[in-house]
Design a protein around this motif. Structure first.
Motif, short mmCIF file in Angstrom:
data_model
loop_
_atom_site.label_atom_id
_atom_site.label_comp_id
_atom_site.label_asym_id
_atom_site.label_seq_id
_atom_site.Cartn_x
_atom_site.Cartn_y
_atom_site.Cartn_z
N SER A 1 29.18 39.94 29.71
CA SER A 1 28.14 40.61 30.51
C SER A 1 28.05 42.09 30.13
O SER A 1 29.07 42.72 29.83
N LYS B 1 40.23 37.48 48.05
CA LYS B 1 41.21 36.57 47.45
C LYS B 1 42.24 36.22 48.51
O LYS B 1 42.46 36.98 49.44
N ASN C 1 33.50 37.70 29.60
CA ASN C 1 32.54 36.61 29.43
C ASN C 1 31.20 37.07 28.84
O ASN C 1 30.25 36.31 28.81
N VAL D 1 34.08 39.69 38.13
CA VAL D 1 35.15 38.93 38.79
C VAL D 1 35.55 37.72 37.95
O VAL D 1 36.75 37.42 37.79
N ARG D 2 34.56 37.02 37.38
CA ARG D 2 34.91 35.79 36.65
C ARG D 2 35.79 36.08 35.43
O ARG D 2 36.52 35.21 34.96
N ASP D 3 35.76 37.30 34.90
CA ASP D 3 36.61 37.65 33.75
C ASP D 3 38.08 37.75 34.14
O ASP D 3 38.96 37.85 33.28
N THR D 4 38.33 37.80 35.43
CA THR D 4 39.72 38.03 35.90
C THR D 4 40.37 36.76 36.44
O THR D 4 41.51 36.78 36.86
N LYS D 5 39.61 35.66 36.44
CA LYS D 5 40.05 34.42 37.12
C LYS D 5 41.46 33.97 36.78
O LYS D 5 42.26 33.70 37.67
N THR D 6 41.76 33.90 35.46
CA THR D 6 43.05 33.32 35.07
C THR D 6 44.20 34.31 35.24
O THR D 6 45.36 33.95 35.09
N PRO E 1 39.95 41.83 42.14
CA PRO E 1 38.79 41.25 42.82
C PRO E 1 38.95 41.41 44.34
O PRO E 1 40.07 41.39 44.85
#
Ligand SMILES: C[S@@+](CC[C@H](N)C(=O)[O-])C[C@H]1O[C@@H](n2cnc3c(N)ncnc32)[C@H](O)[C@@H]1O
Length: 476
Positions: free
Chosen positions: A299, A367, A297, A286-291, A364
């Protein structure tokens, strides 16, 4: 009077309620000029004490069924009676409320073209225990009206029950009315609304106390029925008549979820030297899709599956073997490992060897707004991410459609909203989205969708999507 004697049959379980209803009706009839001596006899024949769910009654005998069925969880009904209810009503599966049985009994008692009108909780339209009832209605009946009255003080007692009035008739599905009320809706407006349903041909009505839309059909199938404003429901129904589902064999488009491991702390690592290199699968999180632009990142999944989809033999991978053995006590405690002890190092889901290389839209789960992000290929999605892959869509064009408020409207209508308005973008809801054929979208709209997706411009995406769907606006 004699003619009237067999015209009505009303049932309540409790003697007290039966008497009260008999007295009320007798008084009304006498006030209306009926013969007082005969009234009692007729009324006692009309209003009976009994269990509506258990009485034996010939089917298809009623022109009209009206009711305000009780809301009682089946688990709160004594066990023997509960078992009898389940035997008597096929639709009362799972943790059903007994009102579901009232719908079933009422519907099967209708003559052809007969109508049932209930004021009742509307939970069955969307939840698991309503599936059997939705299926019965979708197959054999016509949903004519759903008037949602959540904010209305519909009962004398304070009950929090999501009330709605539904009218269902015994005929093939025709046009339907979806309506919603506002707090101040009361009996005067109910009359006004009723007269709109019968004497107007307008597709929409919107007043201070209610709003409604005419739909060409009701929603087919036994899946949860959507929940939205009447105008939105009309739009969704129209789009579902016109366009195919997003997931479609013909376009090779599929919606799925990433890999669940049952022990993320062990199966996910950012150490590129942890085990043999070919046992580390770059994982999208999920954190790779934030922007909105995919940024890996670092993993990896510590991957126990080979490229043919089989569990690897640990003797061929000494470093992987020693890593898993170091964590064996945790891995073996997982439900999946207890079930298959010899395969104790497998992840809950298999890794699909073809998926990694495929470009995919990642979404994700939780949201506030829909958030499709393009992975051009090379990463395997983690369990908190849903993905869309396609053999024929240009994923940037599809990404533009997915970024739009039109796509979001489908998810919003089908998904249960969480506190604070967070939406769930799970596969089952994403699969509800309808899409036009890419070939039918003109080039400039395709370009606009692509550009909006790349710029993460949701309003531009919505504008272009409205054109692609042939809509002039998105109703609130
Ligand atoms: C929500 S109240 C409606 C009362 C009344 N008919 C009205 O509309 O104001 C539900 C009624 O269903 C009755 N009831 C509960 N279980 C029943 C059953 N299995 N068969 C018939 N009536 C039942 C209750 O006694 C209660 O009076």
């Amino acid at each position: 009077m004699l003619e009237a004697a067999s015209a009505i049959e009303a049932i309540d379980l409790l003697a007290h309620n039966v008497q009260q209803a008999q007295q009320l009706v007798s008084r009304l009839l006498i006030d209306d000029g009926w013969n007082a001596i005969e009234v009692d006899k007729v009324v006692q024949g009309w209003i009976l004490q009994g269990d509506y769910l258990l009485r034996s009654r010939s089917s298809e005998s009623a022109d009209f069924v009206v009711g305000n069925p009780p809301y009682i969880r089946l688990e709160d009904v004594p066990e023997v009676r509960m078992a009898a209810y389940r035997r008597s009503c096929n639709t009362m599966g799972g943790r059903a409320d007994i009102y579901v049985g009232f719908y079933e009994k009422g519907l099967v008692s209708l003559k052809s073209d007969g109508k049932l009108a209930f004021i009742c909780a509307d939970r069955w339209m969307r939840n698991q225990y309503g599936r059997g009832l939705r299926q019965l209605i979708a197959r054999q009946y016509s949903m004519d009206l759903a008037l949602i009255m959540h904010d209305v003080d519909a009962f004398e007692d304070q009950v929090s029950a999501y009330p709605a009035i539904t009218v269902i008739s015994n005929r093939t599905q025709g046009t339907a009315i979806a309506a919603d009320t506002r707090r101040s809706f009361s009996s005067a407006q109910a009359h006004e609304f009723a007269s709109w349903t019968t004497s107007s041909n307008d597709q929409y009505v919107d007043t201070e106390t209610y709003h409604a839309a005419r739909l060409p059909h009701w929603f087919a199938g036994d899946d949860s029925w959507p929940s939205a404003s009447p105008a939105r429901l009309a739009m969704l129904e129209e789009l579902s008549q016109r366009y195919q589902l997003l997931e479609d064999r013909r376009t090779g488009t599929r919606v799925g979820i990433g890999v669940a491991t049952g022990a993320d702390k062990i199966f996910i690592t950012d150490r590129a030297d942890l085990v043999e290199t070919d046992r580390l699968l770059p994982l999208s999180m999920v954190r790779d899709t934030k922007t909105g632009i995919f940024e890996w990142n670092g993993s990896y999944l510590v991957n126990p599956w080979d490229s043919a989809g089989n569990l690897v033999d640990l003797t061929n991978y000494p470093r992987l073997a020693s890593y898993f053995k170091r964590h064996a006590s945790v891995l073996r405690k997982r439900h999946i490992a207890i079930k298959q002890p010899s395969r104790w190092y497998k992840t809950i889901d298999k890794v699909d060897p073809h998926l990694t290389a495929q470009p995919k839209l990642l979404l994700p789960d939780m949201k506030m707004t829909i958030h499709p992000v393009l992975d051009e290929g090379g990463y395997y999605p983690h369990h908190n991410l849903y993905f869309i892959v396609s053999d024929s869509w240009d994923l940037r064009v599809l990404g533009g459609l997915m970024l739009s408020k039109v796509a979001e409207a489908f998810v919003e209508a089908y998904a249960v909203k969480m506190r604070g308005g967070t939406l769930r973008f799970q596969a089952q809801y994403l699969r509800k989205i309808r899409v036009p054929n890419q070939d039918d979208i003109d080039e400039s709209t395709c370009n606009a969708l692509r550009e909006a997706f790349e710029k993460r411009d949701s309003s531009a995406a919505t504008e272009a999507a409205l054109r692609a769907y042939g809509l002039d606006h998105l109703p609130d």
